[in-house]
Design a protein around this motif. Structure first.
Motif, PDB file in Angstrom:
ATOM      1  N   TYR A  87       0.868  -1.181   0.000  1.00 50.29           N
ATOM      2  CA  TYR A  87       0.000   0.000   0.000  1.00 50.29           C
ATOM      3  C   TYR A  87       0.901   1.227   0.000  1.00 50.29           C
ATOM      4  O   TYR A  87       1.736   1.382   0.901  1.00 50.29           O
ATOM      5  N   GLU A  88       0.734   2.079  -1.006  1.00 42.78           N
ATOM      6  CA  GLU A  88       1.602   3.250  -1.161  1.00 42.78           C
ATOM      7  C   GLU A  88       3.069   2.797  -1.128  1.00 42.78           C
ATOM      8  O   GLU A  88       3.445   1.915  -1.879  1.00 42.78           O
ATOM      9  N   ASN A  89       3.880   3.339  -0.242  1.00 44.08           N
ATOM     10  CA  ASN A  89       5.297   2.973  -0.165  1.00 44.08           C
ATOM     11  C   ASN A  89       5.591   1.930   0.905  1.00 44.08           C
ATOM     12  O   ASN A  89       6.742   1.738   1.297  1.00 44.08           O
ATOM     13  N   ASN A 109       9.371   2.784   1.961  1.00 46.41           N
ATOM     14  CA  ASN A 109      10.234   3.523   1.029  1.00 46.41           C
ATOM     15  C   ASN A 109      11.516   2.745   0.723  1.00 46.41           C
ATOM     16  O   ASN A 109      12.593   3.320   0.561  1.00 46.41           O
ATOM     17  N   LEU A 130      -1.205   8.394   6.973  1.00 47.16           N
ATOM     18  CA  LEU A 130      -1.266   7.903   5.603  1.00 47.16           C
ATOM     19  C   LEU A 130      -1.644   6.433   5.541  1.00 47.16           C
ATOM     20  O   LEU A 130      -2.296   5.994   4.603  1.00 47.16           O
ATOM     21  N   TYR A 131      -1.236   5.672   6.555  1.00 45.34           N
ATOM     22  CA  TYR A 131      -1.399   4.226   6.475  1.00 45.34           C
ATOM     23  C   TYR A 131      -2.517   3.693   7.366  1.00 45.34           C
ATOM     24  O   TYR A 131      -3.524   3.203   6.875  1.00 45.34           O
TER      25      TYR A 131
END
Length: 230
Positions: free
Chosen positions: A137-139, A152, A218-219
């Motif tokens: 999910y995302e980075n 990241n 964000l998460y």
């Protein structure tokens, strides 16, 4: 044979725990004072620790903190008080579970087995293939085959309990997972408690490690009155 550390200054309780663990074929390192236990932590490759909070001199919290400086194996705290602050303190320092005295020995054994199962799986020793090895999910990436977390592209050190919670959330992206479902997903149905502080503290740890503690995370998002979701 898994190696288990037992620390309790009440000799009768420590001896009783030792007997039950040995009956399950575990190797037990039993101590009545913290100083002896700390030496054991440095010299033995342990698989789990059972720590009494109230010890003379160095308490169980300090031992737990020392363990977490180098090790990720499960820690179960024993407390004579049914006080919320003791439980939260233990979880904050990295404990995976807590048992309130007086306790039933068979219940403690069930918790030990549950923690060891998850630790073995986390250590990738069970040989079972992952159905969906890479969760993203995302980075954020969670590799359920190698039991690695990356943010990241950089590794994130999670305890087995934190890994299990994050895995459940990532397997249900966009869906709210209740505290009860998280608890049962991690610890199964053996000792579910309506008290949500255990999950809350672990979620806070995960957020801190993901640098995701702002007002708009964000998460992991909190859905008040329901649970959490990615």
């Amino acid at each position: 044979m898994e190696k288990i550390l037992v620390v309790d200054d009440e000799k009768d309780i420590a001896d009783l725990i030792e007997v039950y663990l040995q009956n399950e074929n575990y190797t037990v390192f039993k101590f009545y004072i913290a100083e002896d236990a700390l030496r054991c932590i440095e010299t033995q490759n342990l698989d789990l620790a059972i720590l009494d909070i109230m010890l003379p001199g160095t308490d169980g919290f300090a031992i737990c903190q020392k363990i977490r400086e180098k090790h990720i194996y499960p820690v179960i705290m024993l407390t004579a008080k049914d006080a919320e602050v003791d439980k939260i303190n233990g979880l904050t320092l990295g404990a995976d579970d807590y048992v309130t005295k007086p306790f039933k020995p068979l219940e403690l054994m069930a918790r030990v087995k549950a923690q060891l199962r998850r630790y073995k799986k986390f250590s990738n020793n069970d040989g079972s293939p992952a159905t969906n090895p890479l969760l993203q999910y995302e980075n954020l990436e969670l590799d359920t085959a190698s039991y690695e977390c990356r943010l990241n592209g950089k590794p994130v050190a999670l305890t087995p309990t934190e890994f299990s919670i994050l895995r459940i959330l990532l397997e249900n992206i966009g869906t709210v997972v209740s505290v009860e479902d998280l608890f049962k997903g991690v610890w199964k149905d053996e000792y579910y408690s309506k008290n949500s502080s255990t999950i809350t503290v672990h979620i806070r740890h995960i957020r801190e490690k993901l640098h995701d503690t702002g007002e708009k995370p964000l998460y992991i998002k909190t859905v008040w009155g329901f649970g959490y979701k990615i």
